[in-house]
Design an enzyme around this catalytic site. Structure first.
Site, PDB file in Angstrom:
ATOM      1  CD1 TRP A 102      20.960  36.702 -15.588  1.00  0.00           C
ATOM      2  CD2 TRP A 102      22.439  37.855 -16.791  1.00  0.00           C
ATOM      3  NE1 TRP A 102      20.521  36.718 -16.885  1.00  0.00           N
ATOM      4  CE2 TRP A 102      21.406  37.411 -17.647  1.00  0.00           C
ATOM      5  CE3 TRP A 102      23.496  38.607 -17.324  1.00  0.00           C
ATOM      6  CZ2 TRP A 102      21.399  37.692 -19.012  1.00  0.00           C
ATOM      7  CZ3 TRP A 102      23.487  38.888 -18.686  1.00  0.00           C
ATOM      8  CH2 TRP A 102      22.451  38.434 -19.508  1.00  0.00           C
ATOM      9  CG  ASP A 172      21.404  42.197 -11.398  1.00  0.00           C
ATOM     10  OD1 ASP A 172      20.390  42.878 -11.650  1.00  0.00           O
ATOM     11  OD2 ASP A 172      22.011  41.519 -12.259  1.00  0.00           O
ATOM     12  CE  LYS A 196      15.418  41.206 -17.550  1.00  0.00           C
ATOM     13  NZ  LYS A 196      15.693  40.170 -18.530  1.00  0.00           N
TER      14      LYS A 196
END
Length: 360
Positions: A102, A172, A196
């Site tokens: 990511w 992030d 999440k």
């Protein structure tokens, strides 16, 4: 009804209490005779939901007054572009720390906007660890330093964040936001997809320090943080049902002792599974180095691909969902976000021990 042992990496488990409340209110929200999904986003009923979600997030994360809270769409992937488009000064460039797929994707998008440098990377060692703070090097003047706080694919997590001084730290936090206490004032901007720890997919939270918000007519309107701040995240129709569920998850978090209690429980949950790995005499091997282990995503391998397939099949037969490792690394992964009950982690640890005894 029997619920699955849900260890999906995302979209992930939601608290059962939240789902039951949403089910109860599904056809008639607060006497409106409509579902939340049917309400106008300009209505007073929805405004209360929207404001409640923002207020709860501020309370739970202790967000200072000089920060804005935004509810956007496009996931963290859109933030890979919005961050540099809004914050990257082409004369200064920006610095990225690579700890997994990511952060690589964030770097790729930033390169399309302006000059960037890699301040540190653990790619050559297979992303088994978070870089040592002493090994991180960025230019004295750079637009910002970017990192990914938890790496779902590799199962690593930052335990301590770098001190960037006057340089904004952009993070992030999609996979570990609200899982542990953090000092928000250490960050210039935090972004996180909700799927999440915060709620369902479809809404992305952005927490941005006010001095970083600038009006720029050269930016597409929808890609400017200034647009969404000035419109209270209501410039266009927001994902109203996702924000409603997010607010319920935040209420659930508060009712269960807040972030401090959630953090304590998360450590208990991860310890159960890591102990099953560490006490297996090598039958299970963790991917992450011990000092970089994630409390959200536990990644491990078995002695052979055949045993891995057998493990996953037998686990599925027992009701375990989502234990396959990411396709890029293989093996197994147990994602134990906030809503995954302690009892499910205990059951998984016992399954792992029994599988080892039978197949050693």
């Amino acid at each position: 009804m029997v619920r699955a042992y849900n260890f999906n990496a995302g979209p992930a488990a939601l608290p059962e209490e939240v789902l039951l409340k949403a089910q109860k209110e599904f056809l008639d929200f607060e006497g409106s005779h409509m579902s939340v999904m049917e309400l106008s986003h300009r209505s007073k009923e929805y405004s209360r939901v929207h404001d409640r979600a923002s207020a709860l997030l501020r309370e739970l994360m202790e967000i200072p007054e000089d920060y804005e809270v935004l509810f956007l769409q496009g996931g963290a992937s859109l933030q890979f572009s919005m961050v540099p488009m809004n914050l990257l000064d082409k004369n200064l460039g920006a610095s990225y720390i690579l700890t997994g797929s990511w952060s690589e994707k964030a770097l790729k998008e930033a390169k399309k906007v302006g000059p960037v440098e890699v301040a540190a990377s653990t790619k050559e060692s297979g992303y088994h660890a978070i870089p040592a703070l002493a090994d991180i090097q960025w230019k004295q003047e750079t637009s910002y330093v970017h990192l990914t706080s938890n790496n779902t694919i590799y199962g690593t997590q930052w335990k301590e964040f770098p001190q960037t001084g006057h340089i904004p730290l952009i993070t992030d936090m999609s996979s570990d936001i609200l899982s542990k206490k953090i000092d928000v004032s250490r960050f210039g901007l935090i972004y996180a997809g909700a799927q999440k720890n915060l709620g369902p997919s479809g809404v992305t939270v952005v927490i941005i320090r006010k001095d970083l918000i600038k009006h720029d007519d050269s930016l597409p309107t929808m890609l400017s943080y200034d647009t969404h701040v000035n419109s209270r995240s209501l410039y266009n129709t927001p994902p109203t049902f996702a924000i409603y569920l997010l607010s319920l998850v935040l209420e659930w978090t508060k009712d269960h002792g807040g972030v401090s209690q959630i953090e304590k429980l998360n450590k208990e949950k991860s310890a159960l599974i890591y102990n099953a790995i560490d006490e297996s005499s090598g039958f299970y091997t963790g991917h992450a180095d011990r000092d970089s282990r994630s409390d959200m995503n536990i990644t491990f391998t078995l002695p052979s691909s055949e045993l891995t397939k057998q493990f996953l099949q037998e686990a599925a037969n027992e009701g375990f969902i989502g234990l396959s490792g990411h396709r890029s690394v293989g093996g197994c992964r147990a994602s134990i976000y906030n809503a995954v009950p302690l009892e499910h982690c205990l059951t998984l640890a016992e399954f792992m021990k029994n599988f080892q005894k039978t197949n050693s």
